[in-house]
Scaffold this motif. Structure first.
Motif, PDB file in Angstrom:
ATOM      1  N   GLN A 171       8.733  15.528  24.349  1.00 17.45           N
ATOM      2  CA  GLN A 171       7.673  15.117  24.582  1.00 17.45           C
ATOM      3  C   GLN A 171       7.207  13.434  24.396  1.00 17.45           C
ATOM      4  OE1 GLN A 171       4.765  17.223  22.011  1.00 17.45           O
ATOM      5  NE2 GLN A 171       5.637  19.177  22.761  1.00 17.45           N
ATOM      6  N   SER A 172       8.055  12.819  23.348  1.00 18.90           N
ATOM      7  CA  SER A 172       7.925  11.507  23.199  1.00 18.90           C
ATOM      8  C   SER A 172       9.396  11.021  22.535  1.00 18.90           C
ATOM      9  CB  SER A 172       6.934  11.241  22.042  1.00 18.90           C
ATOM     10  OG  SER A 172       6.107  12.377  21.487  1.00 18.90           O
ATOM     11  N   PRO A 173      10.525  11.056  23.401  1.00 28.20           N
ATOM     12  CA  PRO A 173      11.890  10.868  22.740  1.00 28.20           C
ATOM     13  C   PRO A 173      11.897   9.565  22.039  1.00 28.20           C
ATOM     14  CG  PRO A 173      11.571  10.943  25.186  1.00 28.20           C
ATOM     15  CD  PRO A 173      10.487  11.430  24.500  1.00 28.20           C
ATOM     16  N   CYS A 174      12.740   9.666  20.898  1.00 24.15           N
ATOM     17  CA  CYS A 174      13.070   8.413  20.298  1.00 24.15           C
ATOM     18  C   CYS A 174      14.223   8.736  19.561  1.00 24.15           C
ATOM     19  CB  CYS A 174      12.027   8.027  19.319  1.00 24.15           C
ATOM     20  SG  CYS A 174      11.609   9.046  18.020  1.00 24.15           S
ATOM     21  N   ALA A 175      15.107   8.045  18.798  1.00 24.33           N
ATOM     22  CA  ALA A 175      16.303   8.080  17.983  1.00 24.33           C
ATOM     23  C   ALA A 175      15.733   8.901  16.838  1.00 24.33           C
ATOM     24  CB  ALA A 175      16.985   6.792  17.559  1.00 24.33           C
ATOM     25  N   ILE A 176      16.542  10.014  16.157  1.00 25.08           N
ATOM     26  CA  ILE A 176      16.058  10.684  15.373  1.00 25.08           C
ATOM     27  C   ILE A 176      17.331  10.946  14.522  1.00 25.08           C
ATOM     28  CG2 ILE A 176      15.552  13.197  14.061  1.00 25.08           C
ATOM     29  CD1 ILE A 176      13.987  13.490  16.983  1.00 25.08           C
TER      30      ILE A 176
ATOM     31  N   VAL B  30       5.372  15.823  15.119  1.00 27.25           N
ATOM     32  CA  VAL B  30       5.170  15.805  16.492  1.00 27.25           C
ATOM     33  C   VAL B  30       3.990  14.987  16.952  1.00 27.25           C
ATOM     34  CG1 VAL B  30       5.177  17.348  18.352  1.00 27.25           C
ATOM     35  CG2 VAL B  30       6.394  17.701  16.800  1.00 27.25           C
ATOM     36  N   GLN B  31       2.990  15.292  16.266  1.00 27.77           N
ATOM     37  CA  GLN B  31       1.782  14.511  16.627  1.00 27.77           C
ATOM     38  C   GLN B  31       1.594  12.873  16.363  1.00 27.77           C
ATOM     39  OE1 GLN B  31      -1.267  16.203  14.191  1.00 27.77           O
ATOM     40  NE2 GLN B  31      -1.156  18.462  15.129  1.00 27.77           N
ATOM     41  N   ARG B  32       2.177  12.695  15.351  1.00 26.59           N
ATOM     42  CA  ARG B  32       2.500  11.338  14.813  1.00 26.59           C
ATOM     43  C   ARG B  32       3.292  10.279  16.066  1.00 26.59           C
ATOM     44  NH1 ARG B  32      -0.089   9.124  10.747  1.00 26.59           N
ATOM     45  NH2 ARG B  32      -0.919  10.527   9.024  1.00 26.59           N
ATOM     46  N   ALA B  33       4.475  11.134  16.553  1.00 26.03           N
ATOM     47  CA  ALA B  33       5.603  10.508  17.303  1.00 26.03           C
ATOM     48  C   ALA B  33       4.638  10.476  18.713  1.00 26.03           C
ATOM     49  CB  ALA B  33       6.724  11.631  17.443  1.00 26.03           C
ATOM     50  N   ALA B  34       3.918  11.351  19.059  1.00 27.21           N
ATOM     51  CA  ALA B  34       3.158  11.164  20.456  1.00 27.21           C
ATOM     52  C   ALA B  34       2.255  10.159  20.232  1.00 27.21           C
ATOM     53  CB  ALA B  34       2.661  12.425  20.727  1.00 27.21           C
TER      54      ALA B  34
END
Length: 340
Positions: free
Chosen positions: A71-76, A39-43
């Protein structure tokens, strides 16, 4: 694509890094050993795609997916070796925004990586979805119409990102004595499709069947695409699978199924396009509307990703654009209008 890898097992992370490095056009941007770290790295450093494990200390992959998509949406893409006994977590993560799921590649004693090709195929699919602004190749809807049919009405449902939960809510709103067959095309790896059928069965207290070659449609039956190719209604009126169109960005393709239903002259019903990335299903929904189906697209507010239904709305494919809680009731009304 720039890719983030989230896994607490060093060997798994190493295998994933090797697969990414061996795939042209992709690179590993960062790795994380826990969901909280992800979560931290994605942000801090947004990436195009995150390969997300499920079972991790501090925060599991389901909660990490929920937070990242908020918080920082992307493909998962869920990449996990803990499938047995944890299928509910796979579909929960997909309901929260994960695109799909695949088993973790394994580094063998010979140095080869088992499962590398399957992951590379998924990377190629996702790259198409996000690298072309979600514009998948169009599916040809001009094929010959098959003979007039007196089959039971059809409720056709297409979904992708966030789809399992959305499909579950719609099925719960449809009665057990629905005078129509239901067919679901959800973007999910074939290895997880049978488990998804079981998961949906528990959620809606009705039996959801993995569609098999030759299955016959019928009132009260619920099928979900569960093969390596595209699910379609064949010329004999039965369900079947076909590799065409080969250029489609996703298998199974919602467009492929919708188009096949539109070719059944005289078939009527309701078609629903739910949350998802890209535009798969939009052209098929328009074709079904022209064929006499009542068509519904999920609205932006209740969609995890408003890609597929947005594309449908933009081309006038949807008679109704509705919030998820209203779709089941509207579909039921459409079927009752066909069978008062």
């Amino acid at each position: 694509m720039r890719i983030g890898i989230v896994n607490d097992v060093m060997l798994a992370t190493a295998a994933l890094r090797r697969v990414v490095a061996a795939t042209p056009g992709h690179e590993t941007a960062w790795t994380a050993a826990t969901g909280a770290e992800a979560v931290q790295r994605a942000a801090a450093d947004p990436v195009d795609l995150i390969l997300m494990d499920l079972i991790m200390p501090q925060m599991d992959g389901v909660e990490a997916t929920r937070r990242i998509m908020k918080q920082s949406p992307c493909a998962i893409l869920v990449v996990t070796s803990t499938v047995t006994g944890h299928l509910d977590m796979v579909y929960e993560a997909m309901s929260l925004g994960a695109l799909d799921a695949i088993q973790t590649p394994v580094l063998g004693l010979s140095g080869n990586i088992d499962g590398a090709a399957a992951l590379q195929d998924k990377l190629a699919i996702i790259a198409k979805l996000i690298g072309r602004n979600g514009r998948a190749p169009r599916v040809n809807g001009a094929a010959a119409v098959t003979a007039l049919t007196e089959e039971a009405p059809l409720v056709a449902i297409g979904a992708s990102t966030g789809g399992p939960q959305a499909v579950s809510e719609i099925l719960q709103a449809l009665p057990a004595d629905l005078p129509a067959s239901v067919v679901i095309v959800q973007h999910v790896d074939e290895h997880f499709a049978t488990g998804l059928a079981e998961w949906l069965s528990r959620r809606c207290a009705r039996r959801v069947l993995p569609a098999r070659q030759g299955d016959r449609l019928g009132a009260g039956k619920i099928f979900i695409a569960a093969g390596p190719d595209h699910l379609v209604i064949e010329s004999n009126g039965r369900l079947g699978y076909t590799p065409e169109p080969k250029e489609s960005s996703y298998k199974p393709s919602v467009d492929a199924f919708f188009m096949s239903a539109a070719r059944r002259r005289g078939m009527r019903g309701c078609a629903i396009l739910l949350t998802g990335m890209g535009r798969d299903g939009a052209d098929g929904l328009l074709t079904l509307r022209k064929a006499g189906f009542h068509t519904i697209a999920q609205d932006q507010k209740t969609s995890v990703v408003w890609g597929m239904p947005k594309a449908a709305a933009e081309i006038g494919a949807a008679v109704d654009v509705l919030p998820l809680p209203a779709i089941g009731a509207r579909a039921l009304r459409a079927i009752k209008e066909l069978h008062p």
